[in-house]
Write a protein that holds these residues in place. Sequence first.
Motif, PDB file in Angstrom:
ATOM      1  N   LEU A   1       0.792  25.767  28.450  1.00 47.69           N
ATOM      2  CA  LEU A   1       1.774  26.611  29.206  1.00 47.69           C
ATOM      3  C   LEU A   1       1.372  26.588  30.949  1.00 47.69           C
ATOM      4  O   LEU A   1       1.559  27.248  31.680  1.00 47.69           O
ATOM      5  CB  LEU A   1       1.457  28.105  29.046  1.00 47.69           C
ATOM      6  N   ALA A   2       0.749  25.430  31.107  1.00 46.67           N
ATOM      7  CA  ALA A   2       0.218  25.072  32.668  1.00 46.67           C
ATOM      8  C   ALA A   2       1.453  25.114  33.439  1.00 46.67           C
ATOM      9  O   ALA A   2       1.471  25.652  34.547  1.00 46.67           O
ATOM     10  CB  ALA A   2      -0.343  23.738  32.679  1.00 46.67           C
ATOM     11  N   ASP A   3       2.486  24.609  33.284  1.00 45.71           N
ATOM     12  CA  ASP A   3       3.487  24.674  34.077  1.00 45.71           C
ATOM     13  C   ASP A   3       4.364  25.721  34.381  1.00 45.71           C
ATOM     14  O   ASP A   3       4.763  26.143  35.467  1.00 45.71           O
ATOM     15  CB  ASP A   3       4.859  23.453  33.683  1.00 45.71           C
TER      16      ASP A   3
ATOM     17  N   GLU B   1       4.824  30.586  37.790  1.00 45.45           N
ATOM     18  CA  GLU B   1       4.678  31.986  37.913  1.00 45.45           C
ATOM     19  C   GLU B   1       3.701  32.246  39.226  1.00 45.45           C
ATOM     20  O   GLU B   1       3.960  33.069  40.210  1.00 45.45           O
ATOM     21  CB  GLU B   1       4.169  32.808  36.978  1.00 45.45           C
ATOM     22  N   ALA B   2       2.653  31.531  39.239  1.00 41.27           N
ATOM     23  CA  ALA B   2       1.686  31.838  40.415  1.00 41.27           C
ATOM     24  C   ALA B   2       1.937  31.660  41.732  1.00 41.27           C
ATOM     25  O   ALA B   2       1.934  32.239  42.970  1.00 41.27           O
ATOM     26  CB  ALA B   2       0.115  30.836  40.240  1.00 41.27           C
TER      27      ALA B   2
ATOM     28  N   THR C   1       8.720  23.538  24.424  1.00 40.03           N
ATOM     29  CA  THR C   1       7.407  23.823  24.700  1.00 40.03           C
ATOM     30  C   THR C   1       6.460  23.992  23.771  1.00 40.03           C
ATOM     31  O   THR C   1       6.823  24.824  22.997  1.00 40.03           O
ATOM     32  CB  THR C   1       7.302  24.790  25.868  1.00 40.03           C
ATOM     33  N   ARG C   2       5.371  23.075  23.468  1.00 38.26           N
ATOM     34  CA  ARG C   2       4.267  23.317  22.690  1.00 38.26           C
ATOM     35  C   ARG C   2       3.342  23.953  23.148  1.00 38.26           C
ATOM     36  O   ARG C   2       2.771  23.628  24.181  1.00 38.26           O
ATOM     37  CB  ARG C   2       4.083  21.880  21.863  1.00 38.26           C
ATOM     38  N   VAL C   3       2.928  25.171  22.379  1.00 39.83           N
ATOM     39  CA  VAL C   3       1.570  25.811  22.711  1.00 39.83           C
ATOM     40  C   VAL C   3       0.600  25.772  21.764  1.00 39.83           C
ATOM     41  O   VAL C   3       0.865  25.611  20.579  1.00 39.83           O
ATOM     42  CB  VAL C   3       2.150  27.352  22.671  1.00 39.83           C
TER      43      VAL C   3
END
Length: 350
Positions: free
Chosen positions: A15-17, A22-23, A333-335
Amino acid sequence: MRRSTDLELTFLPGLADVLADEAAGILMLDGSPTPVPGREDALDVAHWGPLEAVLDLRTAVAAFLVLHFDVPRPKSLTSGDHLQRIVDAMYASLRVGSSSSFRFEAAGSDSAVFGRLADLLAEATGLRYDEAAGELVLRVRRGVRPGPSGDPGWDVLVRVGSRPLSARRWRVADYPGAVNATIAAAMVRLGEVHPQDRVLNLMCGSGTLLVERLTAGPAAEAVGADVADDALSASSENLGAAALDARLVRADCAGPALVEAVGTGWDLLLADPPWGTLHGSHATNAEVHAGMLWAAHDAAAPGARFVVLTHEVKVMERCLRDADALWRVRSTTRVFAKGHHPRIYVLDRT
């Protein structure tokens, strides 16, 4: 001249991107977020605004104030100037979320050196040192970047607030297999938030996706559907604790009864279908996934988005191939979460 605050934001790998995006929208950043060297679950950011803004991050697990010390060993942290910097960071955290105790997360935290550091910090802050359950967390580690001499020195990370950002206060009713709240928040961001959307949460469970979507912004209408009465009860409790309003409907979300119960014209659909043997079996879950895709298509408005989290990746891929006339895959997206590797699918109605 005012200086920015160095923060480390942790997240679930994958979930980095989503968190970086969001940041950038919530914090006042000096430059773009950058990966922490050697870590796959943390971003470095420099933030100019009030520290309280980090509490608005929904896809972060936790936020830490980062202090770097050009010292050869942790013993040096007990000296005057170094100790005062740690105390100041602890007070900054306390202003965001009060704590009555603190603890270390560090190799050798049971050593005499850390015992001495704990005594000094307790005396300076008035907080109680609780090595097992302290609320305010201090991480002490070797620096992640070499200093001028080549030695990385030591970092002290002070968690912002008394609990992780991922710990939602509204979760008063749990439910087996409930989706992780930060993953739910990521799903909401990937599906986009528009105030005119009519939102339908299939297989709503304990209401995590509904709460995260309505927390992110208003919706024209929000409905949660589930076949289990205990799930609907848990959703009702959590929505109430979050002071949010959504209609809850008992319905089979993998068949024609869904449209009979909720109607059509939904713009954003969200789902976290059962997996493994938690609420069924691999065989029945294949039927559930296939039926879910057809039922969601029937309920969806033209151009609708459907965001699905599933652990049954092979099943989902097969069902999507069979339903390629219904849904187009926009992204996956793989988490990585607690040993599991679910995948988020963002689908567009064809």
